[in-house]
Write a protein that holds these residues in place. Structure first.
Motif, short mmCIF file in Angstrom:
data_model
loop_
_atom_site.label_atom_id
_atom_site.label_comp_id
_atom_site.label_asym_id
_atom_site.label_seq_id
_atom_site.Cartn_x
_atom_site.Cartn_y
_atom_site.Cartn_z
N LYS A 135 0.83 -1.21 0.00
CA LYS A 135 0.00 0.00 0.00
C LYS A 135 0.86 1.26 0.00
N TRP A 136 1.91 1.28 0.82
CA TRP A 136 2.75 2.47 0.90
C TRP A 136 3.36 2.82 -0.46
N LEU A 137 3.75 1.77 -1.24
CA LEU A 137 4.33 2.00 -2.55
C LEU A 137 3.27 2.53 -3.52
N ASN A 138 2.07 1.99 -3.45
CA ASN A 138 0.96 2.46 -4.26
C ASN A 138 0.66 3.93 -3.95
N ASP A 139 0.65 4.29 -2.65
CA ASP A 139 0.36 5.68 -2.25
C ASP A 139 1.40 6.64 -2.81
N VAL A 140 2.68 6.29 -2.69
CA VAL A 140 3.75 7.16 -3.20
C VAL A 140 3.67 7.27 -4.72
N ILE A 182 0.99 6.97 -6.64
CA ILE A 182 -0.15 7.81 -7.00
C ILE A 182 0.18 9.28 -6.77
N GLU A 183 0.84 9.59 -5.66
CA GLU A 183 1.25 10.98 -5.38
C GLU A 183 2.16 11.52 -6.47
N ASN A 184 2.91 10.65 -7.12
CA ASN A 184 3.86 11.06 -8.15
C ASN A 184 3.34 10.82 -9.57
N ASP A 185 2.01 10.61 -9.69
CA ASP A 185 1.37 10.43 -11.00
C ASP A 185 2.02 9.34 -11.84
N VAL A 186 2.35 8.21 -11.23
CA VAL A 186 2.95 7.09 -11.95
C VAL A 186 1.88 6.43 -12.83
#
Length: 136
Positions: free
Chosen positions: A105-110, A112-116
């Motif tokens: 989840k933490w990787l998904n959150d980061v 998304i924050e960086n518009d990956v």
């Protein structure tokens, strides 16, 4: 070797509610259209997908019947459907396929924050992993 062009006879069954289409040489290959144009277009697509499936499963492509040997009933017509398989194969080869993946989840959150763009990143990563040029 696979053929690039196929021509199969189809039987168009005319009814009050539209036109159903069957291919006497290809059991399970059916289509429908509300009018002749839609029936022809849908029959072509059905034939393309059916032949592609046979090719993909490495099954034998049956020899098309001669139209003079096909018996029709009242409200039926024989229509020859002509398909060119090269563009169909190219389309299916490049068709997008959905994959379900699991990441923390933490990787998904980061991300998304960086518009990956997950799809694009995964494609590039897989190509790099396999040594495939990213220009393909």
């Amino acid at each position: 070797m696979l053929a690039d062009r196929y021509v199969f006879p189809a039987i168009f069954h005319f009814a009050d509610d539209g036109i159903s289409v069957e291919f006497p040489d290809l059991p399970g290959c059916f289509s429908y259209g509300e009018d002749e144009i839609e029936a022809l277009s849908n029959a072509k697509e059905a034939l393309e997908l059916h032949i592609f499936g046979l090719e993909d499963d490495k099954e034998i492509i049956p020899t098309p019947s001669h139209i003079k040997n096909i018996v029709t009933k009242k409200n039926e017509s024989i229509v020859l459907i002509d398909i060119w398989m090269k563009p169909v194969r190219d389309f299916m080869k490049n068709k997008a396929i959905k994959k379900t993946l699991t990441i923390p989840k933490w990787l998904n959150d980061v991300a998304i924050e960086n518009d990956v763009n997950f799809s694009q990143l995964l494609q590039v990563a897989i190509k790099n992993y396999l040594g495939i040029s990213t220009n393909e």
